[in-house]
Design an enzyme around this catalytic site. Structure first.
Site, PDB file in Angstrom:
ATOM      1  N   CYS A 136     -10.631   1.327   6.086  1.00 55.04           N
ATOM      2  CA  CYS A 136      -9.888   0.422   6.966  1.00 55.04           C
ATOM      3  C   CYS A 136      -9.298   1.180   8.146  1.00 55.04           C
ATOM      4  CB  CYS A 136      -8.789  -0.280   6.171  1.00 55.04           C
ATOM      5  SG  CYS A 136      -7.757  -1.318   7.201  1.00 55.04           S
ATOM      6  N   CYS A 139      -5.828   0.085   9.241  1.00 51.57           N
ATOM      7  CA  CYS A 139      -4.720   0.510   8.361  1.00 51.57           C
ATOM      8  C   CYS A 139      -4.409   1.989   8.597  1.00 51.57           C
ATOM      9  CB  CYS A 139      -5.073   0.364   6.885  1.00 51.57           C
ATOM     10  SG  CYS A 139      -5.910  -1.133   6.445  1.00 51.57           S
ATOM     11  N   ASP A 140      -5.442   2.810   8.745  1.00 54.80           N
ATOM     12  CA  ASP A 140      -5.250   4.261   8.670  1.00 54.80           C
ATOM     13  C   ASP A 140      -5.541   5.016   9.969  1.00 54.80           C
ATOM     14  OD1 ASP A 140      -4.657   3.914   5.964  1.00 54.80           O
ATOM     15  OD2 ASP A 140      -6.763   3.987   5.410  1.00 54.80           O
TER      16      ASP A 140
END
Ligand code: NDP
Length: 311
Positions: A136, A139-140
């Site tokens: 992701c 997300c990261d």
């Protein structure tokens, strides 16, 4: 055992689940929706959604899911933060157990559990998960500011993630196993125009390299020549597609060879009367937010008609 009785139980909280909840509430089915492990579903880990009708300026996945949840609640849906761990669908009424210890007796069930990211299945990928390996980018990606990273895949997700990462990272290698992308033309053009993205055609990762500090490179094999090369990078993002979250129902409900729940003739009906499926868990073709929402609507209407005809 103590069962809470419910006319319509919805499992999963993506666009399919919330839309089913909106329609079922407005049909007085008093639905209970169990959100699952990832409330809001996959859209909460995407970036901007530009192709959902009605949002001329786009919207983030998280905002859209919050709005859908609000809308479902406003019309009376009972949305619960819990995870279904067991579904007994062979006998009617259906019995559903959740992680918090609750048990439900449902007159109809709508399965909208979505799909999850696929992994390559190599050992080093597991070893460095959370230490440089991620599925992701939104997300990261933040953790790789001004660093060099790789994205594996040639579909819309891979192109979208590479484009997103280009706003954060210094360089992105898009690792594509064939000599063409599967992504839509508009995404391909965006990637081609982006000076920070280099496409490594005909390459597949065979090993992720690293140490106690995390990932520091990847070993790639040329899928045409068999040549091996290493490139240094600190982040490695998987974007190679998804598999449907249907494991819990296998053995009870008809599922195809790729794990998708089989629905009948364009409806949400499964092989079990009273059990309906909507969204990515039953859609191997379109897999869009708008098609998931549409199928959630169908499932609620199918459930309502099932309950009326049964009475
Ligand atoms: P796709 O299945 O479309 O693409 C997966 C990609 O990963 C393909 O290029 C595939 O290669 C590659 N791949 C699969 N397995 C491996 C492997 N083991 N090693 C290396 N590469 C691999 O998945 P997406 O998640 O990209 O998209 C799913 C759906 O969602 C699509 O319908 C897409 O259009 C849609 N989508 C739409 C978006 C938007 O409109 N904004 C954004 C994101 C997704 P190959 O091509 O060789 O099979």
């Amino acid at each position: 055992m103590d069962y809470e009785k419910v006319k319509c139980l919805i499992i999963g909280s993506g666009p399919a689940g919330y839309t089913a909840a909106i329609y079922a509430s407005r049909s007085n089915l008093n639905p209970i929706l169990i959100e699952g492990m990832q409330p809001g579903g996959q859209l909460t880990i995407t970036t901007e959604i530009e192709n959902y009708p009605g949002y001329p300026d786009g919207i983030t996945g998280t905002e859209m899911m919050e709005d859908l949840k609000k809308q479902a609640k406003r019309v009376g849906a009972d949305i619960r933060s819990d995870i279904v761990i067991k579904a007994s669908l062979k006998e009617y009424p259906f019995h559903i157990a959740t992680e918090s210890g609750k048990n439900y007796e449902a007159e109809s069930v709508i399965i909208s559990t979505g799909a999850s990211a696929k992994w390559l299945g190599i050992e080093s990928e597991e070893k460095f998960r959370g230490m440089g390996v991620s599925a992701c980018a939104t997300c990261d990606g933040f953790f790789y500011k001004n660093q060099e990273v790789g994205v594996v895949g040639g579909g819309d997700t891979a192109c979208e993630e590479a484009t997103y990462l280009s706003n954060i990272c210094s360089k992105i290698y898009l690792i594509v196993r064939r000599d063409e992308l599967r992504a839509s033309k508009i995404m391909q053009e965006r990637v081609a125009k982006n000076p920070k993205i280099e496409i490594l055609w005909n390459h597949k990762p065979i090993e992720i390299l690293g140490d106690n500090n995390g990932v520091n490179g990847v070993m790639l094999e040329n899928t045409k020549t068999g040549d091996i090369k290493q490139i240094p990078l600190t982040g490695f993002f998987l974007a190679i597609g998804h598999h449907p979250n249907s494991d819990m129902f296998s053995g009870q409900i008809d599922i195809d060879s790729n794990g998708y729940i089989i629905t009948k003739n364009g409806t949400s009906h499964t092989n079990i009367p009273g059990v309906f499926a909507a969204g990515d868990v039953q859609d191997s073709t379109y897999r869009q937010a708008i098609t998931a929402a549409g199928s959630g609507c169908k499932a609620a209407i199918d459930a309502e008609r099932f309950l009326i005809n049964r009475d």
